[in-house]
Every structure is written in structure tokens, then in C-alpha cells.
Design an enzyme around this catalytic site. Structure first.
Site, PDB file in Angstrom:
ATOM      1  CB  CYS A  53       3.426 -26.109   7.532  1.00 52.72           C
ATOM      2  SG  CYS A  53       2.624 -24.987   6.382  1.00 52.72           S
ATOM      3  CE1 TYR A  80      14.008 -26.901  26.788  1.00 54.86           C
ATOM      4  CE2 TYR A  80      13.315 -24.609  26.780  1.00 54.86           C
ATOM      5  CZ  TYR A  80      14.303 -25.558  26.670  1.00 54.86           C
ATOM      6  OH  TYR A  80      15.596 -25.157  26.432  1.00 54.86           O
ATOM      7  CE1 TYR A 127      17.574 -19.160  27.800  1.00 57.20           C
ATOM      8  CE2 TYR A 127      16.030 -18.754  29.587  1.00 57.20           C
ATOM      9  CZ  TYR A 127      17.322 -18.946  29.142  1.00 57.20           C
ATOM     10  OH  TYR A 127      18.354 -18.914  30.032  1.00 57.20           O
TER      11      TYR A 127
END
Length: 465
Positions: free
Chosen positions: A393, A366, A423
Site C-alpha cells: 500500500c 535509491y 541489498y
């Protein structure tokens, strides 16, 4: 098209960080509204929650570690229950769910919204009364619907015309009546990130009011003898700080409610206005309190109902992030640091920690902003613009894009990131085969494990090849 896989996360802030970020006079000072109620700094500079120090938590439970202030979470749940007195308050379990969390929420008098069979299983295991559960989701399987109806859930929120038929068929097979709400899209785009604004038309959730799909769904529900219509459900997005968006949504949804009364002769007893209430992740955020939200939404609904000449239905809301988010911080250990030159000769320090996007996907997903602080000690070193990154990575593996941290942050130090109770564990992954962190609850000077840390044995156990 993005020119870099990390996209806007790279280099967007300029040489001194974003405009809202201010260099602190004292990096040891906590920005109080970003932390749960029982987080403090001890005299030696160590961060502590409910009487338990960060170094003690790291030594006993390891890092990365989600640390939940139990009394803070319970207090936020109570605040919503009290502010929305006379309404039904459903905790949005998708924000963060475990058996312990489900029990706390139930003990504080809230109901619960689940959106998958897995969330339903946790809620039932925790002893949440089935009648206090709502089943959400835009693609409920037949098995999820059947399990919900067999358990006796209080309501199912149907999300498409196909689901109306699906729920009706399963309910008829079981010989039960399914109590349903129809999720509608009100055409309101919340002032939030594109990917979490869920009430504008071009998205996967709900049935359009303007195109007539919502009214048709209601008509079909009323025709099915195995269904009972409770009312309409609307959700306009996430990380919303005021009631302005709800005002437009309530106007449109209640107009549909009134049309159902007039054209179909049915007075739906309930209305759900969803959740999405925001929290403070950084100093730029200024969320409303539960009482401010309740007062504003109550006034909006009562005014709209007066104008339409209809009675106020029984109302419900679904806070998730606003309850679990501020109650938790994530504790990391620093592994490496490096200096990177920016435009104009400025420097940014990269601080790599032992977690990353596998335990907090929100920054990459986001473009979310977070804050952080040195948690294991105090420092009098000069503040430097820093970026906290993970061990994965990926160039976009960033936890905190921009923060001023002491220039002497070094390997072995602990860093705490507030506002990670929603979240973060829910979106956690095993990317790079990194086991997901543990969750501990702290209360009255004692810490206890509520979700254990995954191990490599857990990962290998699933690999049958």
C-alpha cells in the site's frame, strides 16, 4: 520538497521511458551481462538456471523467490581473490549474508567484513575463522565489541574518537590486545547516489583527514596499550564503475599514512581501500572486471607510495555487491495488469507482482533501475513500455520502473528480475505484514533451500500482546 510520496519514481521517464532504454527486437532475448553465468532460455522460452526451470522453482519453493546461482557466486569470489593476489579480500557481508553464503565465501579463500552482532553471529555459526573477520560500523555497542574480542576477530575498524576509547576499555577489561584500523573520510564523493556516497565530509562514517580528526584518532590508538594499530581504512561509496575516485582517495589516505610515519614514528602495516564496485543492473551500466579494478588500484597505490617515499603496506579491499549481486535473480508471479495513459497519448502497462518493496527496497530507497524478463514462457507479442510494481500500500512500491515487456503478460506468468543478490534480502522487511521470501541455491541441476520462507506464524510468534 517532493510533491508526491513516490517522488521521482513517478512520470520522470516520459512517454517512451528513459533515454537509455531501447525497445528490443525480441523480448525473449536475454541481455547476457545482466544475468549470472548459468542462466539461459530453453527452447520453449522458459528461463532456467543451472538446469532448473523457473516454473519448477516456483512450484517447489513458491514466489517471490531469490534464486542464487551458486557456481556463479563462487566464481566471482574466486575472480576477486585471484585478481587481487597478495591483497586481503574481505567479502562485505552486508550485501547478503546467510550461513551458506558465509561458508562459500570462506571456501573460496576470502575473509569477511561484518558490521553488527547479528552478522557476526552468522559468520561464527558458519565456521568462518574469527581471525578472518573484521568488525565494522559507526556505532558498535559495548556488547558487540566484547563479543568480537572474545571471539578473536582479526580487526575492528574504529569510526570515532569515542570508539577508540570504547574498544580500548573493553580490550583492557578482557586482557587482550585489539587490532584496529581507523576509518577515515578522504573528502571524495563517488559518482553515485547521494545516499550511498560515503567518503565526503558531511556524513556519519569515519574521521576527517582534512579536519585532523583521523590523525588524532591514530595518535590516541598508539597511546593505548590495549590497542594495536593495523592502519587506515577508506571507503568512498557504492556502485562505482572505475578507479578514478580511488585515485584521489588513495592520494589523501596515503599522505596521512606517510605523516603518521614521519610525525609519530609508526609504520602502519596495512591499508584498506574499501569496496563499492558496481554491477550491471540495466543496459546503461558498464562495470569494470575484478582484474581491471585490481590492475588500476595496484598501479595507483604503487605510484603514490613511490612519490611519498614509503613502502607499500599490505592492502585489502571489500567487494560485496560485485560478488553476490549478479549471482541472483528474484522470481515473481504476476497478479494483475492495467494500462495507464501517459503524456502525448502513449500508454504504460502496470504489471503487479506478488512481492515488491518488502523484498527489493532499492528502487524506492535509491531510485534504482532494474531490468526484468518474462520467465515462464516465450512470447511473440508486441513489446510495450511496462512498470513492474508490488502489492504494498505505497505509490512508491515499484520494482522495475521502466522496461519493455510483451503486451500479453498476464496473471499467472512468472517474471524474473536480475541483479538482486545484494541489498535486496538484506534490506527486506515485513511491511504490510508480508513474510520475507525464501532463498534457494541452484547448482548442477539441483535446487536447495538455504533460507526458508517466513510464514505468518513467524510474524505472530513475535507479537506477544
Amino acid at each position: 520538497m517532493r510533491s508526491h510520496e513516490a517522488g521521482a519514481l513517478h512520470g520522470q521517464a516520459g512517454s517512451r521511458g528513459p533515454a537509455w532504454l531501447r525497445e528490443p527486437d525480441d523480448t525473449n532475448e536475454l541481455v547476457r551481462h545482466l544475468w549470472s553465468d548459468h542462466v539461459e532460455r530453453r527452447e520453449d522460452g522458459e528461463l532456467a538456471v543451472a538446469g532448473v526451470g523457473a516454473t519448477e522453482l516456483a512450484a517447489e519453493f513458491g514466489t517471490p523467490l531469490y534464486v542464487v546461482d551458486e557456481d556463479d557466486l563462487r566464481g566471482r569470489a574466486r575472480a576477486f581473490r585471484e585478481a587481487f593476489a597478495g591483497w586481503d579480500v574481505y567479502y562485505a557481508a552486508k550485501a547478503f549474508l546467510s550461513t551458506a553464503i558465509a561458508r562459500w565465501i570462506t571456501e573460496e579463500g576470502l575473509r569477511m567484513d561484518v558490521c553488527t552482532g547479528g552478522e557476526l553471529a552468522v559468520a561464527l555459526r558458519a565456521g568462518v575463522p574469527p581471525e578472518n573477520l573484521g568488525l565494522h560500523g559507526n556505532n558498535k555497542s559495548i556488547s558487540e565489541i566484547r563479543r568480537s574480542l572474545e571471539a578473536g576477530v582479526g580487526r575492528i575498524i574504529v569510526d570515532s574518537l569515542l570508539e577508540v576509547e570504547r574498544v580500548a576499555t573493553v580490550a583492557a577489561e578482557l586482557g587482550v590486545t585489539a587490532r584496529v584500523m581507523v576509518r577515515v573520510t578522504a573528502g571524495v564523493e563517488a559518482h553515485t547516489h547521494e545516499y550511498i556516497a560515503t567518503a565526503h565530509e558531511d556524513q556519519k562514517f569515519g574521521l576527517s583527514i582534512t579536519e585532523g580528526d583521523a590523525f588524532e584518532a591514530v595518535r590516541q590508538v598508539l597511546e593505548r596499550p590495549s590497542l594495536e594499530l593495523l592502519g587506515l581504512h577508506s571507503h568512498i561509496g557504492s556502485q562505482i564503475f572505475d578507479t578514478a575516485g580511488f585515485e584521489v582517495a588513495a592520494h589523501r589516505v596515503l599522505a596521512l599514512h606517510a605523516r603518521i610515519c614521519a610525525d609519530l614514528g609508526y609504520v602502519a602495516p596495512e591499508l584498506d581501500l574499501g569496496g563499492g564496485y558496481g554491477i550491471a543492473y540495466t543496459t546503461q551500466d558498464d562495470p569494470s572486471t575484478p582484474q581491471q579494478l585490481a590492475d588500476g588500484m595496484r598501479e595507483i597505490v604503487e605510484r603514490e607510495c613511490r612519490g611519498l617515499g614509503v613502502a607499500v603496506p599490505r592492502l585489502s579491499v571489500e567487494p560485496g555487491r560485485a560478488i553476490s549481486g549478479p549471482s541472483t535473480f528474484t522470481l515473481y508471479e504476476v497478479g494483475t495488469t492495467k494500462e495507464v495513459a501517459l503524456d502525448g497519448g502513449a500508454m504504460r502497462r502496470y504489471v503487479a507482482v506478488d512481492g515488491g518493496m518488502s523484498d527489493n527496497m532499492r528502487t524506492a530507497l535509491y531510485d534504482a533501475d532494474y531490468s526484468c524478463t518474462l520467465a515462464s514462457r516465450a512470447s511473440t507479442a508486441t513489446p510495450v513500455l511496462s512498470r513492474v510494481v508490488g502489492k504494498h500500500c505505497e505509490s512508491g512500491d515499484i520494482v522495475v520502473k521502466d522496461e519493455f515487456m510483451p503486451s500479453d503478460v498476464a496473471p499467472g506468468d512468472l517474471i524474473a528480475v536480475p541483479g538482486t543478490g545484494a541489498y535486496c534480502r538484506s534490506l527486506a522487511s515485513n511491511y504490510n505484514h508480508v513474510p520475507r521470501p525464501a532463498v534457494v541455491a541452484v547448482k548442477d541441476g539441483a535446487a536447495r533451500l538455504i533460507v526458508r520462507r517466513e510464514t505468518e506464524d513467524d510474524l505472530l510468534r513475535l507479537d506477544v500482546g
